[in-house]
Design an enzyme around this catalytic site. Structure first.
Site, PDB file in Angstrom:
ATOM      1  N   ASP A  68      67.305 -28.419  53.588  1.00  0.00           N
ATOM      2  CA  ASP A  68      66.238 -27.547  53.139  1.00  0.00           C
ATOM      3  C   ASP A  68      66.284 -27.461  51.615  1.00  0.00           C
ATOM      4  OD1 ASP A  68      64.045 -25.925  53.512  1.00  0.00           O
ATOM      5  OD2 ASP A  68      65.222 -24.102  53.722  1.00  0.00           O
ATOM      6  N   TYR A 124      64.145 -26.269  47.826  1.00  0.00           N
ATOM      7  CA  TYR A 124      63.785 -24.997  47.167  1.00  0.00           C
ATOM      8  C   TYR A 124      62.893 -25.405  46.011  1.00  0.00           C
ATOM      9  CZ  TYR A 124      65.292 -20.447  45.034  1.00  0.00           C
ATOM     10  OH  TYR A 124      65.383 -19.178  44.500  1.00  0.00           O
ATOM     11  N   HIS A 176      57.690 -20.013  44.034  1.00  0.00           N
ATOM     12  CA  HIS A 176      58.615 -19.328  44.950  1.00  0.00           C
ATOM     13  C   HIS A 176      59.943 -19.040  44.252  1.00  0.00           C
ATOM     14  CE1 HIS A 176      61.011 -18.262  48.420  1.00  0.00           C
ATOM     15  NE2 HIS A 176      61.815 -19.279  48.194  1.00  0.00           N
ATOM     16  N   ARG A 194      66.768 -11.051  39.721  1.00  0.00           N
ATOM     17  CA  ARG A 194      67.492 -11.184  38.450  1.00  0.00           C
ATOM     18  C   ARG A 194      66.646 -10.826  37.239  1.00  0.00           C
ATOM     19  NH1 ARG A 194      68.648 -15.384  41.485  1.00  0.00           N
ATOM     20  NH2 ARG A 194      66.983 -16.566  40.503  1.00  0.00           N
ATOM     21  N   GLU A 224      59.327 -18.423  56.411  1.00  0.00           N
ATOM     22  CA  GLU A 224      59.164 -19.209  55.188  1.00  0.00           C
ATOM     23  C   GLU A 224      58.189 -20.340  55.493  1.00  0.00           C
ATOM     24  OE1 GLU A 224      63.083 -18.389  52.464  1.00  0.00           O
ATOM     25  OE2 GLU A 224      63.061 -20.270  53.569  1.00  0.00           O
ATOM     26  N   GLU A 283      56.879 -23.682  55.073  1.00  0.00           N
ATOM     27  CA  GLU A 283      57.427 -24.926  54.525  1.00  0.00           C
ATOM     28  C   GLU A 283      56.773 -26.118  55.209  1.00  0.00           C
ATOM     29  OE1 GLU A 283      61.542 -25.343  53.833  1.00  0.00           O
ATOM     30  OE2 GLU A 283      61.995 -23.193  53.954  1.00  0.00           O
ATOM     31  N   ASP A 286      60.829 -21.716  58.370  1.00  0.00           N
ATOM     32  CA  ASP A 286      62.280 -21.512  58.231  1.00  0.00           C
ATOM     33  C   ASP A 286      62.564 -20.016  58.344  1.00  0.00           C
ATOM     34  OD1 ASP A 286      64.957 -21.774  57.619  1.00  0.00           O
ATOM     35  OD2 ASP A 286      64.622 -21.959  55.464  1.00  0.00           O
ATOM     36  N   ARG A 321      66.697 -11.871  55.777  1.00  0.00           N
ATOM     37  CA  ARG A 321      66.969 -11.638  54.349  1.00  0.00           C
ATOM     38  C   ARG A 321      68.208 -10.796  54.100  1.00  0.00           C
ATOM     39  NH1 ARG A 321      64.360 -15.675  52.266  1.00  0.00           N
ATOM     40  NH2 ARG A 321      62.189 -15.695  52.900  1.00  0.00           N
ATOM     41  N   GLN A 364      71.258 -12.874  54.837  1.00  0.00           N
ATOM     42  CA  GLN A 364      71.389 -13.878  53.781  1.00  0.00           C
ATOM     43  C   GLN A 364      72.029 -13.294  52.522  1.00  0.00           C
ATOM     44  OE1 GLN A 364      67.635 -15.805  52.910  1.00  0.00           O
ATOM     45  NE2 GLN A 364      68.447 -16.945  51.170  1.00  0.00           N
ATOM     46  N   TYR A 396      75.646 -15.128  51.454  1.00  0.00           N
ATOM     47  CA  TYR A 396      75.370 -16.416  50.804  1.00  0.00           C
ATOM     48  C   TYR A 396      76.225 -16.733  49.583  1.00  0.00           C
ATOM     49  CZ  TYR A 396      72.756 -15.122  46.585  1.00  0.00           C
ATOM     50  OH  TYR A 396      72.404 -14.676  45.341  1.00  0.00           O
ATOM     51  N   LYS A 436      69.899 -18.409  58.382  1.00  0.00           N
ATOM     52  CA  LYS A 436      68.896 -19.465  58.488  1.00  0.00           C
ATOM     53  C   LYS A 436      69.064 -20.312  59.746  1.00  0.00           C
ATOM     54  CE  LYS A 436      67.148 -19.235  54.123  1.00  0.00           C
ATOM     55  NZ  LYS A 436      65.725 -19.193  53.751  1.00  0.00           N
ATOM     56  N   THR A 451      64.547 -22.662  63.457  1.00  0.00           N
ATOM     57  CA  THR A 451      63.595 -23.202  62.498  1.00  0.00           C
ATOM     58  C   THR A 451      62.508 -23.869  63.329  1.00  0.00           C
ATOM     59  OG1 THR A 451      65.421 -23.618  60.961  1.00  0.00           O
ATOM     60  CG2 THR A 451      63.329 -24.739  60.504  1.00  0.00           C
ATOM     61  N   THR A 461      60.133 -22.962  50.678  1.00  0.00           N
ATOM     62  CA  THR A 461      58.974 -22.081  50.756  1.00  0.00           C
ATOM     63  C   THR A 461      57.942 -22.481  49.705  1.00  0.00           C
ATOM     64  OG1 THR A 461      60.509 -20.347  51.369  1.00  0.00           O
ATOM     65  CG2 THR A 461      58.283 -19.661  50.768  1.00  0.00           C
ATOM     66  N   GLU A 508      58.029 -12.215  49.342  1.00  0.00           N
ATOM     67  CA  GLU A 508      57.189 -12.270  48.152  1.00  0.00           C
ATOM     68  C   GLU A 508      55.860 -11.531  48.359  1.00  0.00           C
ATOM     69  OE1 GLU A 508      58.105 -16.631  48.574  1.00  0.00           O
ATOM     70  OE2 GLU A 508      57.340 -16.618  46.510  1.00  0.00           O
TER      71      GLU A 508
HETATM   72 CA   LIG Z   1      63.841 -22.340  53.305  1.00  0.00          CA
HETATM   73 MG   LIG Z   2      65.929 -22.277  59.522  1.00  0.00          MG
END
Ligand SMILES: [Ca+2]
Ligand SMILES: [Mg+2]
Ligand SMILES: [Ca+2]
Ligand SMILES: [Mg+2]
Ligand code: NI
Lengths: 423, 423
Positions: B127, B129, B134, B143, B200, B202, B235, B239, B242, B246, B255, B259, B352, B366
Site C-alpha cells: 500500500d 501513500y 491526502h 503535525r 480509504e 484507493e 483500505d 484510526r 493505527q 504504528y 489495516k 481490504t 488514499t 479528512e
Molecule cells: Ca491506505
Molecule cells: Mg487494508
C-alpha cells in the site's frame, strides 16, 4: 531412543528432532517433503503409504505435496501422529524400513546431494520486534536512554507486514541493494548502493492449522495449536535506506531485498524438552495476549561472519531465543486481534533477538554500536557492517539436561556486490 | 464499435471496457475467468478455444485457470491479442458467438446470477501513500501546516507492505475490530472495539508479466509493461488502533482487518483513452523513478455511505485518480529498487486519493477533519467516522470527449458490529 541410521553425537538431526523440509535431488526434480535424520533425508513422498495411523491413514496425500502447507494445515494430533510414525520407522528396533533394502534405498537421500527449498508457500509474512534488549539498544542509539522504548512496546508485540516473495532458502546469495539514503541530515538524498548492510538474527515461526475466517480472532491461549514449528531467519537490512524511508509507514525496501530462512522446520514437539520460563512481563498484558503456560525456548543462537578473503569464520554473536519478551503465541494473537485471517504456512518473524551481553546482540548495528565499536574478526579484519563477499551464517541448537541435542541446521547467505544501476 | 450484446449507454461495461474477473454461478461451482459486457459475463473458460491468434493459440489454457495469474503472467502483446479477440467476438458484425445459439447460451452468464471472487492470487500487496493532498491533509492534522509533508515524501513513493490474506471481494462484510487504543494521551491503553473506523478510497494496480528474480530492478521506464490493470480498493482503517500501534514500524492490525477490492480488473488497454498528464513533480525524482510518458488517468471516483436505517445513499466524496502524485510505474520502480522480486497478481495500492477540494477527500478522517466537521448525510444523520451498519460503496468511471464511458463496477462493504471479545 536410537535409530538404525548412524549419526555423530553432535548432529543437528538426531531421532529426537525430525524437522520437516522440502528438497529436490539429481534423481528427483520434483519437490518432495522430507525429514532430516543425521546426514540423510527421509523422503516422505516415498514412504507416504507407511503413515497408517488412525488420523493420517486417510491423509497420506499431504506427504506427496510439493510444499508443507497441506500437512501444516492439519491439526496438532496429526502432526504428533506423523512424528510418532517417523520415529517408530527410524527406530533401531523397527524392521519396516531398516530391513527392506529396496525401499530403504529409495527412501533415503544424502543431504549433501539434495537441494533444499523454501518449505512452504508463505502466504503472508509478518516481522515482529519482540526482543526487549534489541528494542532497547536501538532506542538508546537513536533516541537516548530515557526514551529508548516507545510507549506501546510493552503493551503489544509491535510488528509490521513483510514481503513474502523475497523469502529465500539458505544458500541463496543476496545482492547489496541500491536505494535512497540521506548521508547528510537536511541535505538532498543520495541514490546508490547501501553502505550499511546488516543481518538480523531472527527465528521464523510457521503458522499451522486450518485457515481462519476474516473476523476471527485467535487469543494467545488458543494460539498454541497454531504454531507448527520454527526455522532460523536472517532479515537482511539496509540500515541507511531504512532510516530515510521508514517514516511514517515503516520499513519497506530496506527489508524486502531478501530474507533468508533455514530449510528445516523444527516442530514444537521436538522443542518441548527445551521450553523455559516466559520472559517476565510488566505491565501484565491485556487478556487476549495472556497465556498461562510457558512458550519460550532455550535455543542457543550463533552468527558467524566469514570474509571472502579467508576460510576462517568468526562467531560474532551468541544469543538465545529465550530472550524474547513476547512469545510466538502472543505474536499470533496480535496478528489476528482485529480479525485478520491466517493461512497455514504464514510466517511470524521473531524480530532481532538480542540478549543483555554485548556479544549477544543480534545485528551489526548493535554489535558495532552504530559503527562506533568495530568488531574484529579472527582474521584481523574489522567490521562495522557487512561487506561484499561476506558470508553470514546463523545457527541454532538446543541441549537438554541429559545432553540430548537438536539443531536447526544453518541459515546462510553471501552478500554479493551491488548490480550496477544503468541509466 | 457496437456489440450484439445490448446494454444501456451508462453501463460500466461497454465493448470498449472488457475488464477481467473470476466468477462462479449456480450452474458452475468451479471458478471461471470472465469478461464483463453490459449486464453479462462472457465466460472465457467456455470460449477458450476461440483464442486462435498467433500468440494465444498455444496458451488457451490460461483461460481455463481459476485465477488470472497465468494470464497476467504473460506479456502485453498477449493481453492486447486477448482484448482484440474478445472485442471481435462481441462485435455486432461477427457471427461466431452471436449466431451459435448453443455456444452463446453456455458462454454468457448474468452478472446478477454470478458470485464474483478475488480475481487473482495476490502473492504480495503493498500500500502506497501517493496522493499529495491526502498526505498533506494528514500531515496538517497531526503535525501542523509547516511540517505537513515528511522530508522523504517528494523523493520517493512512500509505501509499506500490507496483508494479502485479508483482501476480499466487494460485498464481503467487515466486522468492526477490537484492538488497543490510547484514548487519553500518556494514560494506559484501552482494549475494545475501534471507535474510529474509516474507509480509504484507493485503486489497486495489478502487476503483470513474468515473475522477476531476486535482485532484479524494474525502473519506472520499464514498468509500463508490468501494470496489467486497475480495480477499486477500500483500505478499511481503524484510526485509533493505527495511532497507538504504528510507531515505529508502521500500520499493522489497524489495516489488516480487511481490504475490499472491486471484482473487475480494468486493463491499461481500456484505460488508454483516459490518460492525462502526470502530476508535476518537484524536485525531479532520481532516474530510476523517471518515465517520460504520461501514466496518469482521468478516473472519476466516488464514495457513497448508506446507513442501515435508510435506503438512501449519500455521495460523500468525489475524487479522481488524476490527483496521484506518484504514478503506478513509479510505485513499481520503488517496490523493486532494492531488488525485491515481483510476481504476477501482486497488488500496488495507490494510497488514499484526495483532491484539493474538501469534498474530494478520500477518507472520513479528512472529510470530517478528525471529527471536527461532521458530514451530514441526505437522511439528516451525521457522520464523523463509519458507523455499524453503514455500507460504503466506491465507484469509478471514465468518460472521453466522444462520451465513451467505461466503469469499474463497485467496491462495496458493510461494516458489521464488533464480535464481542469473550475472556
Ligand atoms: Ca491506505
Ligand atoms: Mg487494508
Ligand atoms: Ca527484523
Ligand atoms: Mg527481510
Ligand atoms: Ni510426485
Amino acid at each position: 531412543m536410537k535409530s538404525f541410521i548412524e549419526y555423530s553425537p553432535d548432529s543437528d538431526f538426531p531421532i529426537e528432532n525430525l524437522p520437516f523440509g522440502v528438497f529436490t535431488s539429481a534423481q528427483n526434480h520434483e519437490k518432495h517433503i522430507g525429514v532430516a535424520i543425521g546426514d540423510l533425508i527421509l523422503d516422505l513422498h516415498v514412504i507416504a503409504h507407511l503413515f497408517d495411523g488412525p488420523l493420517l491413514k486417510s491423509k497420506q496425500n499431504v506427504f506427496k505435496e510439493q510444499k508443507l502447507n497441506e500437512f501444516m494445515g492439519l491439526t496438532r494430533p496429526y502432526w504428533v501422529e506423523a512424528r510418532n510414525t517417523i520415529q517408530k520407522l527410524l527406530d533401531a528396533t523397527n524392521p519396516t524400513l531398516q530391513n527392506d533394502s529396496a525401499l530403504r534405498q529409495r527412501a533415503f537421500v544424502k543431504q549433501s546431494e539434495a537441494q533444499m527449498h523454501v518449505p512452504a508457500e508463505i502466504g503472508d509474512y509478518t516481522d515482529f520486534y519482540s526482543s526487549l534488549h534489541h528494542a532497547t539498544n536501538v532506542g538508546i542509539m537513536f533516541r537516548g536512554k530515557d526514551n529508548a522504548l516507545f510507549p506501546n512496546w510493552k503493551h503489544l508485540p509491535v510488528g509490521y507486514h513483510g514481503r513474502s516473495s523475497s523469502i529465500v532458502v539458505s544458500g541463496t546469495p543476496i545482492h547489496r541493494p541500491y536505494g535512497q539514503t540521506l548521508p547528510v541530515e537536511d541535505a538532498d538524498p543520495h541514490f546508490g548502493p547501501s553502505r550499511l548492510m546488516d543481518f538480523e538474527l531472527e527465528m521464523a515461526a510457521f503458522v499451522g492449522g486450518p485457515p481462519t475466517q476474516l473476523g476471527e480472532r485467535i487469543t494467545a491461549k488458543e494460539a498454541g495449536d497454531r504454531i507448527f514449528g520454527f526455522a532460523l531467519m536472517n532479515d537482511w537490512s539496509a540500515r541507511d535506506i531504512q532510516k530515510w524511508e521508514y517514516i511514517p509507514l515503516g520499513p519497506f525496501t530496506a527489508k524486502n531485498l531478501g530474507t533468508t530462512i533455514s530449510p528445516w522446520i523444527v516442530t514444537i514437539e521436538a522443542l518441548r524438552p527445551y521450553i523455559v520460563e516466559n520472559f517476565p512481563q510488566d505491565p501484565t498484558p491485556f487478556s487476549y495476549l495472556r497465556h498461562d503456560d510457558n512458550f519460550n525456548f532455550d535455543i542457543k543462537l550463533e552468527v558467524d561472519i566469514k570474509s571472502e578473503k579467508s576460510a576462517v569464520s568468526t562467531t560474532v554473536c551468541r544469543s538465545n531465543y529465550r530472550y524474547m519478551y513476547w512469545t510466538a503465541k502472543q505474536q499470533l494473537a496480535q496478528q489476528t486481534v482485529t480479525g485478520c485471517n491466517i493461512r497455514p504456512g504464514d510466517v511470524l518473524g521473531s524480530g532481532t533477538i538480542s540478549g543483555e551481553a554485548s556479544d549477544s546482540y543480534g545485528s551489526m548495528l548493535e554489535l558495532a554500536w552504530k559503527g562506533t565499536k568495530p568488531i574484529r574478526l579472527l582474521t584481523g579484519e574489522e567490521r562495522k557492517f557487512i561487506q561484499d563477499g561476506d558470508t553470514v551464517t546463523l545457527r541454532g541448537y538446543c541441549v537438554d539436561d541429559d545432553g540430548v541435542r537438536i539443531g536447526f541446521g544453518k541459515c546462510e547467505g553471501k552478500l554479493l556486490p551491488a548490480i550496477p544501476f544503468e541509466e
